[in-house]
Motif scaffolding. Structure first.
Motif, PDB file in Angstrom:
ATOM      1  N   ALA A   1       2.034  -2.149 -11.815  1.00  9.24           N
ATOM      2  CA  ALA A   1       2.454  -1.294 -12.639  1.00  9.24           C
ATOM      3  C   ALA A   1       2.335   0.049 -12.154  1.00  9.24           C
ATOM      4  N   ALA A   2       1.780   0.717 -12.004  1.00 12.15           N
ATOM      5  CA  ALA A   2       1.456   2.264 -11.287  1.00 12.15           C
ATOM      6  C   ALA A   2       2.344   2.095 -10.189  1.00 12.15           C
ATOM      7  N   LYS A   3       1.555   0.893  -9.452  1.00 14.83           N
ATOM      8  CA  LYS A   3       2.178   1.122  -8.211  1.00 14.83           C
ATOM      9  C   LYS A   3       3.275   0.947  -7.470  1.00 14.83           C
ATOM     10  N   ARG A   4       4.848   0.379  -8.796  1.00  8.61           N
ATOM     11  CA  ARG A   4       5.796   0.341  -8.534  1.00  8.61           C
ATOM     12  C   ARG A   4       6.521   1.326  -8.678  1.00  8.61           C
ATOM     13  N   GLN A   5       5.892   1.662  -9.889  1.00 14.65           N
ATOM     14  CA  GLN A   5       6.431   3.563 -10.562  1.00 14.65           C
ATOM     15  C   GLN A   5       6.410   4.464  -8.930  1.00 14.65           C
ATOM     16  N   ALA A   6       4.925   4.201  -8.094  1.00 10.25           N
ATOM     17  CA  ALA A   6       4.467   5.009  -7.913  1.00 10.25           C
ATOM     18  C   ALA A   6       5.950   4.769  -5.532  1.00 10.25           C
ATOM     19  N   LEU A   7       5.836   3.544  -5.602  1.00  9.76           N
ATOM     20  CA  LEU A   7       6.840   3.276  -4.852  1.00  9.76           C
ATOM     21  C   LEU A   7       7.839   3.372  -5.491  1.00  9.76           C
ATOM     22  N   VAL A   8       9.402   3.973  -6.052  1.00 15.46           N
ATOM     23  CA  VAL A   8      10.321   4.578  -6.604  1.00 15.46           C
ATOM     24  C   VAL A   8       9.853   6.084  -6.486  1.00 15.46           C
ATOM     25  N   ASP A   9       9.443   6.259  -7.070  1.00 15.50           N
ATOM     26  CA  ASP A   9       9.124   7.804  -6.925  1.00 15.50           C
ATOM     27  C   ASP A   9       8.902   8.269  -5.301  1.00 15.50           C
ATOM     28  N   LEU A  10       8.135   7.632  -4.747  1.00 14.16           N
ATOM     29  CA  LEU A  10       8.180   7.798  -3.078  1.00 14.16           C
ATOM     30  C   LEU A  10       9.943   8.158  -2.341  1.00 14.16           C
ATOM     31  N   ALA A  11      10.763   6.611  -3.064  1.00 11.07           N
ATOM     32  CA  ALA A  11      12.322   6.120  -2.221  1.00 11.07           C
ATOM     33  C   ALA A  11      12.702   7.503  -3.354  1.00 11.07           C
TER      34      ALA A  11
ATOM     35  N   ALA B   1      10.397  -0.088 -13.815  1.00 10.93           N
ATOM     36  CA  ALA B   1      10.382   1.171 -12.943  1.00 10.93           C
ATOM     37  C   ALA B   1      11.811   1.002 -11.666  1.00 10.93           C
ATOM     38  N   PHE B   2      11.314  -0.816 -11.443  1.00 14.52           N
ATOM     39  CA  PHE B   2      12.834  -0.817 -10.386  1.00 14.52           C
ATOM     40  C   PHE B   2      14.266  -0.198 -11.393  1.00 14.52           C
ATOM     41  N   HIS B   3      14.098  -1.167 -12.539  1.00 11.81           N
ATOM     42  CA  HIS B   3      15.100  -1.404 -13.265  1.00 11.81           C
ATOM     43  C   HIS B   3      16.009   0.559 -13.482  1.00 11.81           C
ATOM     44  N   SER B   4      14.873   1.322 -13.531  1.00  8.21           N
ATOM     45  CA  SER B   4      14.790   2.593 -13.817  1.00  8.21           C
ATOM     46  C   SER B   4      15.620   3.809 -12.904  1.00  8.21           C
ATOM     47  N   SER B   5      15.188   3.171 -11.568  1.00  9.63           N
ATOM     48  CA  SER B   5      15.357   4.199 -10.095  1.00  9.63           C
ATOM     49  C   SER B   5      16.743   3.984  -9.925  1.00  9.63           C
ATOM     50  N   ASP B   6      17.740   5.208  -8.877  1.00 12.64           N
ATOM     51  CA  ASP B   6      18.407   3.813  -8.555  1.00 12.64           C
ATOM     52  C   ASP B   6      19.015   4.369  -6.888  1.00 12.64           C
ATOM     53  N   ARG B   7      17.350   3.762  -6.694  1.00 11.97           N
ATOM     54  CA  ARG B   7      17.007   3.828  -5.329  1.00 11.97           C
ATOM     55  C   ARG B   7      16.108   2.853  -5.290  1.00 11.97           C
ATOM     56  N   ALA B   8      16.606   1.311  -5.812  1.00 12.68           N
ATOM     57  CA  ALA B   8      15.627  -0.067  -6.252  1.00 12.68           C
ATOM     58  C   ALA B   8      16.941  -0.843  -6.230  1.00 12.68           C
ATOM     59  N   ILE B   9      16.563  -2.136  -5.087  1.00 15.27           N
ATOM     60  CA  ILE B   9      17.310  -2.872  -5.170  1.00 15.27           C
ATOM     61  C   ILE B   9      16.126  -4.181  -6.193  1.00 15.27           C
ATOM     62  N   HIS B  10      16.594  -4.662  -7.157  1.00 17.26           N
ATOM     63  CA  HIS B  10      15.893  -5.922  -7.386  1.00 17.26           C
ATOM     64  C   HIS B  10      16.436  -7.115  -6.688  1.00 17.26           C
ATOM     65  N   VAL B  11      16.188  -8.312  -5.734  1.00 15.98           N
ATOM     66  CA  VAL B  11      16.742  -9.762  -6.240  1.00 15.98           C
ATOM     67  C   VAL B  11      15.776 -10.587  -6.486  1.00 15.98           C
ATOM     68  N   ASN B  12      16.521 -11.723  -7.031  1.00 17.59           N
ATOM     69  CA  ASN B  12      15.824 -12.378  -7.911  1.00 17.59           C
ATOM     70  C   ASN B  12      17.132 -13.984  -7.985  1.00 17.59           C
ATOM     71  N   THR B  13      16.513 -15.307  -8.088  1.00 12.01           N
ATOM     72  CA  THR B  13      17.394 -16.263  -7.342  1.00 12.01           C
ATOM     73  C   THR B  13      17.183 -17.241  -8.983  1.00 12.01           C
ATOM     74  N   PHE B  14      18.088 -18.962  -8.819  1.00 12.64           N
ATOM     75  CA  PHE B  14      17.417 -19.582  -9.798  1.00 12.64           C
ATOM     76  C   PHE B  14      16.612 -20.761  -8.799  1.00 12.64           C
ATOM     77  N   SER B  15      16.128 -20.507  -7.476  1.00 10.20           N
ATOM     78  CA  SER B  15      15.893 -21.560  -6.838  1.00 10.20           C
ATOM     79  C   SER B  15      14.693 -22.058  -6.632  1.00 10.20           C
ATOM     80  N   LYS B  16      14.047 -20.918  -7.238  1.00 14.13           N
ATOM     81  CA  LYS B  16      12.612 -22.027  -7.523  1.00 14.13           C
ATOM     82  C   LYS B  16      12.544 -22.557  -8.912  1.00 14.13           C
TER      83      LYS B  16
ATOM     84  N   ASP C   1       1.165  -0.873   0.023  1.00 12.90           N
ATOM     85  CA  ASP C   1       0.434  -0.202   0.119  1.00 12.90           C
ATOM     86  C   ASP C   1       0.671   1.426  -0.580  1.00 12.90           C
ATOM     87  N   VAL C   2       0.933   1.201  -1.338  1.00 14.16           N
ATOM     88  CA  VAL C   2       2.351   3.323  -1.724  1.00 14.16           C
ATOM     89  C   VAL C   2       1.215   3.884  -0.984  1.00 14.16           C
ATOM     90  N   GLU C   3       0.333   4.490  -0.657  1.00 13.21           N
ATOM     91  CA  GLU C   3      -0.003   5.277  -0.840  1.00 13.21           C
ATOM     92  C   GLU C   3      -0.194   5.748   0.977  1.00 13.21           C
TER      93      GLU C   3
END
Lengths: 386, 386
Positions: B179-189, B216-231, B146-148
């Motif tokens: 998608a909209a909230k992804r952008q809103a979240l990085v804007d907030l960050a 949104a994550f990859h365009s912001s210098d405030r986002a860290i995107h975490v992933n794995t081959f585990s699943k 809930d970004v709001e």
């Protein structure tokens, strides 16, 4: 950018680490790294172990699944039997550095003081920065870490969280900590309530002299014994182990679980399938390193007589010759030698204290160079002196 | 025993983690873990990749040697191309948890506050303890975090070091961040100078609905995107990756170099030999999980009509049904169900705030259970309601 204090405390590579990353001229002979000889890496044994693992559907599936944070039970059992400790004190790590950092983060308070070898393996100072950069340098003498010196400092009121030493075939200074001093060091740790971090990556690679034992470490609840398969099976595995006092097992596991859950199940399944041939792999490596050390020592003595104070190594990967002529400028020498086609680690990179210069020494890593390369390296070195 | 403050701050397993370690009765059906189906683990492909690697002497030797802290260049290239970022922003990790902890240690000051999903993946709170236990719980609603709500809290003066969310197929609540909230979240960050930690282990496993993108994550210098081959390739590898803002790459590398030097070269060499079949492995898994999710949803709706509020998952591994009857005691229910031969994670374990109970929910992990097992689990569940 908002970094944590921890992240801000981590210095960029310099000196030793930096030099390790140097790419020397293509025809230069590198005596830089404490890495096993490529041709000794057990690729054939690994090929067989791999086929065995992946042909066994159940074992293969298990290798692709989560596994316990402490490590594979069978792997821990095998290590414990060789170390002569209870299996519950063995924790499988992602290699020696991982073991060191787990130990440091668990027992070294932010900003606390840690006694370290002087000269010291610079990688440890680097790892230590996750908790502190406060060190108490302790001279490394002929029979290793100067326990008496540390005892005097502690008697005058200095306090430390831990004492770090490489007990076998010290990096960089070759020496081995005597059995008596191993015991004296853990006695001191028990008396003054600090931990001994004994970093033993080359322990298996003895090719001369008398093993000084690890019972002192394993009998004390103040000693953490750090080891790795990197120098025998290869650094690419990132598999090592800790022998911990019982009371530290759960704290270390809580941390390692959060840092990276557990060591790769794939790697543990493969490494434990190399046990059958392990002693042979190690014996062969020690034989090769004995020969290489002898070639290097002989070449230095015959081609540069009197230039260095050289001692025969009893194991491991390093020679730590000292320049006998105090008029030689080691920095200028290093530049001449590199220009002449040999690269090594200058002694100054291993200084733990500004007061006690190690700059009169050179560290030659001989393990991953052939006898011909070592002889040629000394010829080039001799030309730099001419 | 003298533990560091960091070590003292790490709590023993409880609730979720503890329950994950429960060994249910042999005939119990476990819906506990977010783990891939064993029969989908690509053991045949790995057998072929292994033979290919170890039959190639040079590649085999390289796999046993040290490799760069950032990861194998070829592996990073492949990941970068799929993520749509420059290769220099990709760091190979030892799996998702390792990525989370590297991020936390790098950017979260000791004792700082971190906004987290509520309900939250408890493993993150656990990892977070390496830096802090101060959290600001943010409700997860139908379209995710809930970004709001967070914006309002920040507007009233609250400050955070980071905001943690699982954007795709949220663990535990299934939902996907729009998608909209992804952008809103990085804007907030960007506005309030914190980092977004986007934890995306199941991102590849979409089987319905519309991908909301990661630009949104990859365009912001405030986002860290975490992933794995585990699943997808299996948790046993311990191989994952971070997509970092450029300015965080070196700080993260400095830390990871000290923690464990680099991800196993053996594993990276094997994983990159699985690229050819990777899309097929993932597609097959998503197909199987789609079927399993549907079987579970259908069984719940037909055998326990009206008992749960159930929504069809669009991907991932979790169903998060809510009990519709407020008179049911979820703790007593859990006991009855376990006694009846089914084990799952009770919703209370996922509560990030004491105020906002998640106890009316149950988390069912369906991925590693066959359709027959899922149907039988629901039959047993129905008996517990009878």
């Amino acid at each position: 950018m908002t970094l944590s204090a921890l992240a801000r405390g981590l210095n960029p590579p310099k000196g030793f680490v930096d030099a390790s990353m140097v790419n020397p001229a293509p025809d230069a002979i590198s005596l830089l790294g404490g890495v096993p000889a490529t041709e000794l890496l057990p690729t054939d044994a690994v090929r067989r172990a791999s086929a065995q693992l992946w042909d066994d559907r159940d074992a293969g599936r298990a290798a692709l699944r989560y596994s316990p944070a402490h490590g594979f039970p069978t792997l821990r059992e095998w290590i414990a039997a060789r170390e002569g400790v209870e299996e519950n004190r063995v924790v499988v790590t992602n290699g020696g550095m991982h073991g060191l950092t787990l130990a440091v983060l668990t027992i070294v308070e932010r900003g606390a003081t840690v006694a370290v070898d002087d000269p010291v393996f610079p990688g440890f100072l680097w790892a230590l920065e996750v908790s502190t950069s406060q060190t108490l340098p302790v001279p490394v003498v002929d029979d290793g870490f100067d326990v008496e010196y540390l005892a005097e400092r502690l008697a005058t009121g200095e306090r430390i969280a831990a004492a770090y030493t490489v007990p076998d075939f010290h990096n960089p200074s070759q020496v081995t900590l005597s059995a008596a001093k191993r015991q004296a060091l853990v006695d001191l740790a028990e008396r003054y309530d600090f931990y001994v971090i004994a970093d033993d990556p080359n322990r298996a690679l003895r090719f001369a002299g008398q093993d000084q034992g690890v019972t002192a470490f394993h009998s004390s609840d103040r000693a953490i014994h750090v080891n790795t398969f990197s120098k025998t099976l290869g650094p690419g595995w990132r598999v090592g182990w800790l022998v911990l006092p019982e009371h530290l097992v759960e704290p270390v596991i809580r941390l390692r679980n959060r840092l990276d859950v557990h060591t790769s199940s794939v790697n543990q399944a493969l490494v434990e399938r190399l046990f059958t041939g392990y002693d042979e792999i190690v014996r062969r490596a020690a034989d090769v390193y004995r020969e290489r050390a002898a070639v290097l020592v002989d070449a230095l003595r015959s081609q540069l007589p009197g230039v260095f104070d050289v001692r025969e190594p009893e194991g491991g990967m390093f020679l730590w010759p000292r320049l006998t002529d105090d008029s030689i400028d080691p920095t200028a020498l290093f530049r001449r030698v590199v220009a002449g086609g040999v690269i090594y680690q200058p002694g100054e990179y291993f200084a733990a204290s500004p007061q006690r210069s190690t700059a009169r020494h050179l560290r030659f890593a001989y393990a991953d160079r052939t006898p011909d390369e070592l002889r040629e390296a000394v010829r080039r070195l001799a030309r730099a002196f001419a």
